[in-house]
Design a protein around this motif. Structure first.
Motif: not given
Length: 452
Positions: A10, A13-14, A328-329, A348
């Protein structure tokens, strides 16, 4: 810049998405090609399957042509080894994500020995953000500049406030407190306001103010303040540990609820002054037994977004405790934006802010560099602190004579520790640091606030 990101979780990716948006050439690598493909789907990057701790894998990924390696896997040791190899293989800057508390007191030594340009502990930084929110319970968001001398605090204007119906040009005469309204969120609109802008109850505003003036400001604008004396933390992960340690140092009582018996034992050893409770923090019976309704603040920091959301919604029903929640999402953040879950924390996004700041500092000219970077109002506004160099164009004239970009505001000037609330006749000097808020994205240096 050419940037290699090792680790496609995560955080990786961010980072890839954000740095790609800013125009950098990004390569990502991971041993799991499914994770690599997920990043490639999210943004325009080159993907490579390989182990970042392998010299040959780094060479195949082009480390010799990179400007920066960001090691963002879930393993600290792997990240540090990847950075060491990269330093030996090419003339690159290296950034390591290092999370384990055992490295906390050794980080200076490790940075020197491994040649790290930067290390980031997302959980520790998240805990510091949470601590600031606990110290200022009425704030929705707190960011600091000028080495802690100035805070950018997000508040909601209450009904009946002196600010309701006040034009900003009349602020000094009506309110008096040394503060500056920098950003206003009204409904779905974000505004960098001018002097003729009229505030209204319900507006979410970001104000620069020194901590010594904060209580006076809150009292004048009608926001009640209270000291938080006890905090319940749901989940016993890294953020919880770092936060509890800081709270206990400030004589604040801490309860931690954690499911895993082994982790409870570890926390009891590391935090002997905290109350550690083994159990499910979404169990209503347990929460009642532990006097949830008497808590001043509740932090939902469990590994499950769903559990954190449920707990925070329950707390909203039974008490007026300050609520903070880890999610998180990204899709969940959008879904709960209008629900009373409290302040949302994302490790993140915190990591992305810190690393983006470093990358921009490398990318700008010698006239200034980025000292701090925060994203506000769901990323629609950036607040930045720039150090001002000798050749900067902003030093050539008084502020009112500078051709400053639209939707950009100079909030304060830090001159050798003295904080200046800038007026039109003030001048920026070499050696100052300047705090700016803007709806523009990708500013690398202080001169970028000027129209070209």
């Amino acid at each position: 810049m050419n940037i290699l990101i090792a680790g496609c979780g995560q955080v990786g990716k961010n980072l890839a998405v954000q740095l790609s948006k800013e125009g950098h050439e990004i390569t990502v690598m991971d041993v799991d090609y499914t994770a690599v493909e997920a990043v490639q789907t999210a943004c325009d990057v080159i993907g490579y399957q390989g182990d970042c701790t392998s010299l040959s894998a780094q060479m195949d990924a082009g480390i010799q042509d990179m400007d920066i390696l960001i090691a963002a896997s879930n393993q600290d040791e792997k990240n540090m080894l990847a950075c060491l190899i990269a330093r030996k293989a090419g003339n690159v800057k290296t950034i390591a994500r290092v999370r384990d508390p055992q490295y906390l007191d050794e980080m200076y030594f490790l940075k020197e020995e491994l040649g790290l340009s930067m290390s980031i502990n997302p959980e520790r930084v998240a805990a510091e953000d949470l601590l600031r929110l606990i110290q200022i319970p009425s704030a929705l968001e707190v960011d600091t500049f000028a080495k802690g001398k100035v805070s950018l605090i997000r508040l909601v204007i209450p009904q009946g406030s002196i600010l309701d119906g006040l034009a900003l040009k009349d602020y000094a005469s009506k309110v008096g407190t040394k503060a500056l309204v920098c950003v206003v969120e009204r409904g779905k609109n974000v505004i960098i306001p001018g002097g003729d802008f009229v505030l209204a109850a319900g507006d979410s505003i970001s104000i620069t103010v020194s901590l010594v003036d904060l209580n006076e400001l809150l009292m004048k604008i009608g926001i009640k303040t209270r000291r938080i004396r006890n905090v319940m933390i749901a989940g016993g992960g890294m953020i919880s540990y770092y936060l509890a340690r800081q709270l206990l140092a400030q004589k604040i009582e801490v309860k931690i609820i954690e499911k895993n018996p082994k982790r409870c034992e570890e926390l009891a050893d590391m935090l002997p002054k905290a109350m550690i409770i083994q159990g499910d923090a979404t169990d209503k019976t347990l929460l009642v037994e532990e006097s949830i309704e008497e808590m001043d603040a509740v932090c939902a920091l469990m590994g499950s977004d769903e559990a954190n959301i449920l707990l925070s919604l329950y707390v909203d029903k039974v008490s007026d405790a300050k609520r903070m929640i880890k999610i998180h999402r990204d899709s969940y953040e959008d879904m709960v934006a209008d629900l009373p879950v409290g302040t949302i924390i994302s490790t993140k996004k915190i990591t992305s802010e810190y690393i983006t700041r470093f990358v921009r500092s490398m990318n700008n000219s010698a006239d200034s560099n980025v000292e701090a970077l925060y994203r506000l109002m769901d990323g629609r506004v950036e607040a930045l602190e720039f150090n001002v160099g000798e050749d900067s164009r902003v030093t050539w004239a008084a502020i009112r004579e500078l051709n400053i970009r639209k939707n950009t505001l100079i909030c304060c000037i830090n001159r050798e520790g003295k904080i200046i609330r800038p007026a039109g006749n003030d001048r920026i000097r070499k050696g100052d640091s300047v705090v700016v808020v803007t709806t523009e994205h990708g500013l690398n240096g202080v001169d970028d606030i000027l129209e070209r």
